[in-house]
Design a protein around this motif. Sequence first.
Motif, PDB file in Angstrom:
ATOM      1  N   ILE A  45       3.084   5.308  10.038  1.00 47.72           N
ATOM      2  CA  ILE A  45       2.969   4.476   8.845  1.00 47.72           C
ATOM      3  C   ILE A  45       4.285   4.593   8.096  1.00 47.72           C
ATOM      4  O   ILE A  45       4.682   5.688   7.699  1.00 47.72           O
TER       5      ILE A  45
ATOM      6  N   VAL B 119       4.104  -0.458   4.982  1.00 50.99           N
ATOM      7  CA  VAL B 119       3.493  -0.609   3.663  1.00 50.99           C
ATOM      8  C   VAL B 119       4.582  -0.962   2.665  1.00 50.99           C
ATOM      9  O   VAL B 119       5.603  -0.275   2.572  1.00 50.99           O
ATOM     10  N   ASP B 120       4.396  -2.056   1.940  1.00 49.60           N
ATOM     11  CA  ASP B 120       5.324  -2.567   0.934  1.00 49.60           C
ATOM     12  C   ASP B 120       6.499  -3.309   1.550  1.00 49.60           C
ATOM     13  O   ASP B 120       7.513  -3.507   0.896  1.00 49.60           O
TER      14      ASP B 120
ATOM     15  N   ILE C 102       6.509   3.698   4.882  1.00 46.95           N
ATOM     16  CA  ILE C 102       6.357   3.310   3.482  1.00 46.95           C
ATOM     17  C   ILE C 102       7.718   2.965   2.892  1.00 46.95           C
ATOM     18  O   ILE C 102       8.618   3.806   2.858  1.00 46.95           O
TER      19      ILE C 102
ATOM     20  N   SER D  90       1.205  -5.045   8.577  1.00 45.96           N
ATOM     21  CA  SER D  90       1.844  -4.882   7.274  1.00 45.96           C
ATOM     22  C   SER D  90       0.795  -4.895   6.167  1.00 45.96           C
ATOM     23  O   SER D  90      -0.199  -5.620   6.249  1.00 45.96           O
ATOM     24  N   VAL D  91       1.038  -4.088   5.133  1.00 48.11           N
ATOM     25  CA  VAL D  91       0.196  -4.077   3.936  1.00 48.11           C
ATOM     26  C   VAL D  91       1.112  -4.354   2.754  1.00 48.11           C
ATOM     27  O   VAL D  91       2.060  -3.591   2.497  1.00 48.11           O
TER      28      VAL D  91
ATOM     29  N   THR E 190      -2.353   1.027  -5.713  1.00 45.16           N
ATOM     30  CA  THR E 190      -1.506   1.723  -4.737  1.00 45.16           C
ATOM     31  C   THR E 190      -2.339   2.558  -3.762  1.00 45.16           C
ATOM     32  O   THR E 190      -1.984   2.675  -2.590  1.00 45.16           O
TER      33      THR E 190
ATOM     34  N   ALA F 152      -3.550   0.935   5.126  1.00 47.81           N
ATOM     35  CA  ALA F 152      -2.636   1.233   6.235  1.00 47.81           C
ATOM     36  C   ALA F 152      -3.305   2.130   7.268  1.00 47.81           C
ATOM     37  O   ALA F 152      -3.200   1.908   8.476  1.00 47.81           O
TER      38      ALA F 152
ATOM     39  N   LEU G 234      -3.423   0.320  -1.042  1.00 44.64           N
ATOM     40  CA  LEU G 234      -2.337   0.037  -0.103  1.00 44.64           C
ATOM     41  C   LEU G 234      -2.275   1.130   0.963  1.00 44.64           C
ATOM     42  O   LEU G 234      -2.121   0.852   2.156  1.00 44.64           O
ATOM     43  N   GLY G 235      -2.383   2.378   0.525  1.00 41.02           N
ATOM     44  CA  GLY G 235      -2.324   3.495   1.456  1.00 41.02           C
ATOM     45  C   GLY G 235      -3.523   3.590   2.374  1.00 41.02           C
ATOM     46  O   GLY G 235      -3.378   3.781   3.589  1.00 41.02           O
TER      47      GLY G 235
ATOM     48  N   ILE H 210       1.057   5.577  -3.202  1.00 44.19           N
ATOM     49  CA  ILE H 210       0.713   5.013  -1.898  1.00 44.19           C
ATOM     50  C   ILE H 210       0.505   6.137  -0.885  1.00 44.19           C
ATOM     51  O   ILE H 210      -0.477   6.163  -0.136  1.00 44.19           O
TER      52      ILE H 210
END
Length: 335
Positions: free
Chosen positions: A118, A141-142, A120, A152-153, A295, A302, A298-299, A84
């Motif tokens: 951000i 994130v997560d 994580i 939110s992701v 993944t 964000a 996801l990053g 991520i």
Amino acid sequence: MAATLKDIAQAVGVSLATVSRVLNYDRTLSVSDHTRKQIFEVAENLNYSKLKRRPILANKQLKIAVVQWYSKTKELDDLYYMSIRLGLEKRSEQRHFITMRTFQNDLSKIDDDVDAIIAIGKFSPQQVQALAEMTPNLVFVDQDQLANGYDSVVTDFQIAVQQVVDYFTQQGQTRIGLLHGTEWTTDEQSEVLDPRYLEFKRLMQARGQYDESCVFAGDYTNQSGYAQMTHAIETLGDQLPAAFFVTNDPMAAGALKALREADIDVPQRVSLIGFNDTTIARYVFPELSTVHVNTELLGTTAVDLIENRIQTGRTTPQRVTVGTSLVLRESTLQQ
């Protein structure tokens, strides 16, 4: 000279995040009418102007702090969070943004002039508040923080778990075991339940197939996967399920080792599906069937949310849910 949000927060005696949400008419915020009135009055008296929140000029290089809840050592044990981070750093480089990396237990390294954060991993309410006081431009994130007003992701765990259960069922394997993880935020204030466990339990109970004796909790490490599968083999004996869902790849790799040492054939006697599809899934024997999580996406998502929030002045929180896919390899029967 125009005031800043920090000036108003200090004058009223509330957090920067509270000032930001009040001035943006966020009625979901639990704050008294007296405090709201104070904030608006102080803002007017101090000559606060929302011009301060205009979109940042295109030639300004954004500075983003990346806050991880995993330590460097723990990140190497579970490549999910590293993937991520690498994804968001790659996107930031493409956008010519500056990223600075730190950890939840060392927030002092975050510069005062940071444009966004951000975060994580998993954070307690107290940790979330501490981050929000540093900047209103915050993405998790997560961890789903939409209800608390933050971008939110997250991964679509509901469909992912359903795909796993459906696959095993189609193979005639309705008695399904589960190895899942449990952990705490780094300040030990909040227990983090595995959302895959919760969804698995809900789904199997709805089908009348949930068996508590076939569910084992670890801590997401390879060692706990080995220990919990060994425990399952010893306690269940001949009643060991013919199918196991393991909620991350390191635990699944440990489970494979335990099955191999017990001379239990995979996949003929026991089929196994992991989660995340990190590189370890392709380097164990037999190769691990697993749920692929993008993944990198996801990053990058964000970073895109941060860019959108800053450039447009958006204050309404957004949640982006990233889908998954089931990748079948040698650890499952395939008919």
